[in-house]
Design a protein around this motif. Structure first.
Motif, PDB file in Angstrom:
ATOM      1  N   GLY A  61       0.798  -1.216   0.000  1.00 60.63           N
ATOM      2  CA  GLY A  61       0.000   0.000   0.000  1.00 60.63           C
ATOM      3  C   GLY A  61       0.828   1.262   0.000  1.00 60.63           C
ATOM      4  O   GLY A  61       0.293   2.364  -0.157  1.00 60.63           O
ATOM      5  N   ALA A  62       2.140   1.145   0.190  1.00 57.97           N
ATOM      6  CA  ALA A  62       3.021   2.310   0.159  1.00 57.97           C
ATOM      7  C   ALA A  62       3.273   2.723  -1.288  1.00 57.97           C
ATOM      8  O   ALA A  62       2.709   2.159  -2.223  1.00 57.97           O
ATOM      9  CB  ALA A  62       4.329   1.994   0.876  1.00 57.97           C
ATOM     10  N   GLY A  63       4.157   3.684  -1.484  1.00 55.98           N
ATOM     11  CA  GLY A  63       4.462   4.137  -2.828  1.00 55.98           C
ATOM     12  C   GLY A  63       5.182   3.071  -3.628  1.00 55.98           C
ATOM     13  O   GLY A  63       5.770   2.129  -3.089  1.00 55.98           O
ATOM     14  N   ALA A  64       5.128   3.208  -4.945  1.00 61.39           N
ATOM     15  CA  ALA A  64       5.761   2.240  -5.824  1.00 61.39           C
ATOM     16  C   ALA A  64       7.281   2.300  -5.689  1.00 61.39           C
ATOM     17  O   ALA A  64       7.865   3.371  -5.510  1.00 61.39           O
ATOM     18  CB  ALA A  64       5.348   2.498  -7.264  1.00 61.39           C
ATOM     19  N   PHE A  65       7.901   1.126  -5.743  1.00 63.74           N
ATOM     20  CA  PHE A  65       9.355   0.972  -5.697  1.00 63.74           C
ATOM     21  C   PHE A  65       9.951   1.645  -4.450  1.00 63.74           C
ATOM     22  O   PHE A  65      10.928   2.389  -4.524  1.00 63.74           O
ATOM     23  CB  PHE A  65       9.999   1.533  -6.970  1.00 63.74           C
ATOM     24  N   THR A  66       9.331   1.338  -3.315  1.00 64.00           N
ATOM     25  CA  THR A  66       9.819   1.870  -2.031  1.00 64.00           C
ATOM     26  C   THR A  66      10.549   0.809  -1.209  1.00 64.00           C
ATOM     27  O   THR A  66      10.963   1.098  -0.087  1.00 64.00           O
ATOM     28  CB  THR A  66       8.639   2.431  -1.207  1.00 64.00           C
ATOM     29  N   CYS A  67      10.679  -0.400  -1.745  1.00 69.89           N
ATOM     30  CA  CYS A  67      11.374  -1.458  -1.005  1.00 69.89           C
ATOM     31  C   CYS A  67      12.879  -1.178  -0.986  1.00 69.89           C
ATOM     32  O   CYS A  67      13.471  -0.869  -2.038  1.00 69.89           O
ATOM     33  CB  CYS A  67      11.114  -2.824  -1.632  1.00 69.89           C
ATOM     34  N   PRO A  68      13.517  -1.288   0.158  1.00 68.68           N
ATOM     35  CA  PRO A  68      14.971  -1.079   0.223  1.00 68.68           C
ATOM     36  C   PRO A  68      15.718  -2.129  -0.591  1.00 68.68           C
ATOM     37  O   PRO A  68      15.234  -3.258  -0.780  1.00 68.68           O
ATOM     38  CB  PRO A  68      15.274  -1.215   1.720  1.00 68.68           C
ATOM     39  N   ASP A  69      16.866  -1.767  -1.070  1.00 69.36           N
ATOM     40  CA  ASP A  69      17.705  -2.716  -1.812  1.00 69.36           C
ATOM     41  C   ASP A  69      18.079  -3.894  -0.912  1.00 69.36           C
ATOM     42  O   ASP A  69      18.481  -3.702   0.238  1.00 69.36           O
ATOM     43  CB  ASP A  69      18.974  -2.034  -2.305  1.00 69.36           C
ATOM     44  N   GLY A  70      17.932  -5.097  -1.452  1.00 67.91           N
ATOM     45  CA  GLY A  70      18.267  -6.295  -0.698  1.00 67.91           C
ATOM     46  C   GLY A  70      17.113  -6.889   0.077  1.00 67.91           C
ATOM     47  O   GLY A  70      17.219  -8.016   0.566  1.00 67.91           O
ATOM     48  N   SER A  71      16.003  -6.140   0.222  1.00 73.61           N
ATOM     49  CA  SER A  71      14.844  -6.689   0.924  1.00 73.61           C
ATOM     50  C   SER A  71      14.138  -7.708   0.045  1.00 73.61           C
ATOM     51  O   SER A  71      14.325  -7.736  -1.172  1.00 73.61           O
ATOM     52  CB  SER A  71      13.876  -5.572   1.319  1.00 73.61           C
ATOM     53  N   ILE A  72      13.304  -8.546   0.665  1.00 75.32           N
ATOM     54  CA  ILE A  72      12.610  -9.585  -0.101  1.00 75.32           C
ATOM     55  C   ILE A  72      11.682  -8.955  -1.136  1.00 75.32           C
ATOM     56  O   ILE A  72      11.647  -9.365  -2.291  1.00 75.32           O
ATOM     57  CB  ILE A  72      11.824 -10.512   0.852  1.00 75.32           C
ATOM     58  N   GLY A  73      10.932  -7.936  -0.714  1.00 73.87           N
ATOM     59  CA  GLY A  73       9.999  -7.292  -1.638  1.00 73.87           C
ATOM     60  C   GLY A  73      10.683  -6.605  -2.796  1.00 73.87           C
ATOM     61  O   GLY A  73      10.101  -6.491  -3.881  1.00 73.87           O
TER      62      GLY A  73
END
Length: 307
Positions: A61-73
């Motif tokens: 539900g957050a903004g697009a492409f907000t996953c940190p580098d290296g995270s699963i998402g």
């Protein structure tokens, strides 16, 4: 009379797991809400689990492409690219090598049966054993580095690790391709080649004009099986590299996500299923892998002419 029980059994074995995974994918995972720190009991999630993967939203539900580098998402698109890289490269190598091995095994020579049995040994070895075998071969002080006179950390950096998986997978599954292609080669009558030789054709002309067209159905089925198998690759990279250094496939990503949330993992597994289904559909519909459907009318036409 056995049709109805068979369909019911297939529905239980095939449809039930798929429907269950899809149902779970539309539910929220239980756990602590990172925004509030409160426990969330779950409930309907809509398409948020899917958009979280496709748009790499962390949290959902957050903004697009907000996953940190290296995270699963944040690894979805990279894992998809790695999965298709392994699939394309290994299938091409296995097809070329398998075709070459099949043409040799199709010839008549002394010891042919022993050669065919020996070729199948890598394919018969369990994948977990194969992964461990190549893990020791690719070690810093392993036999491969001794043979080439180099000290390469095959599983310690991105592209060497990827090539290690490609080499190991090619070694293991090329015999499978060779076996299916050999079955197609043995269906070609020897008289066809003899007639072509009488007409003065070269070996390359016989290969292009006779072998390839007649072996195409078996070849396409072999490629289809290997593509579908490679798209769900898990155990070889999981054991050989642990999914590190750019070798995480979609299947590895699903297992990693299952430890964090089963419902979001169900959404990822459903996306993976759709990808594999679309690839299979393209092969069957447009690339001639539907052998049964394609052979039926021809068979009926021959019978009608003969009558």
């Amino acid at each position: 009379m056995l049709l109805a029980p068979t369909l019911i059994l297939l529905g239980i074995v095939i449809l039930y797991p798929v429907i269950s995974a899809i149902t779970l994918s539309f539910q929220k995972d239980e756990g602590l809400d990172p925004a509030t720190g409160l426990f969330v009991a779950g409930g309907p999630a809509g398409f948020s689990n899917y958009t979280a993967w496709l748009l790499q939203q962390c949290p959902a539900g957050a903004g697009a492409f907000t996953c940190p580098d290296g995270s699963i998402g944040g690894q979805f698109w990279s894992a998809t690219g790695v999965t298709f890289l392994f699939t394309i490269v290994t299938v091409i190598l296995e097809t070329v090598l398998g075709f070459w091995m099949a043409t040799i095994m199709a010839r008549k020579f002394k010891g042919r049966g022993l050669l065919r049995a020996a070729v199948l040994v890598p394919w018969a070895i369990p994948t977990a054993v194969t992964a461990k075998l190549w893990y020791f071969i690719f070690a810093a002080d392993g036999i491969l580095n001794h043979l080439i006179g180099q000290t390469i950390l095959w599983t310690g950096s991105e592209w060497p690790a990827r090539w290690a998986i490609i080499i190991a997978d090619t070694w293991k599954t090329t015999p499978f391709m060779a076996l299916l292609i050999l079955a197609g080669l043995q269906l070609i009558p020897a008289e066809v080649y003899e007639a072509a030789k009488v007409d003065g054709t070269t070996a390359w002309q016989r290969f292009v004009q006779i072998t390839l067209p007649l072996v195409k159905p078996a070849l396409m089925v072999a490629i289809l099986f290997r593509v579908l198998d490679a798209l769900r690759m898990y155990d070889l990279p999981a054991i050989l590299t642990g999914g590190a250094n750019g070798t995480t496939t979609l299947s590895i990503l699903v297992i990693q996500q299952m430890r964090a949330g089963i419902n979001s993992a169900a959404a990822l597994s459903t996306i993976t299923f759709i990808i594999i289904f679309l690839v299979a559909f393209i092969f069957v519909k447009f690339l001639g892998a539907n052998v049964v459907e394609g052979a039926g009318p021809k068979r009926r036409k021959r019978k009608k002419v003969a009558a």
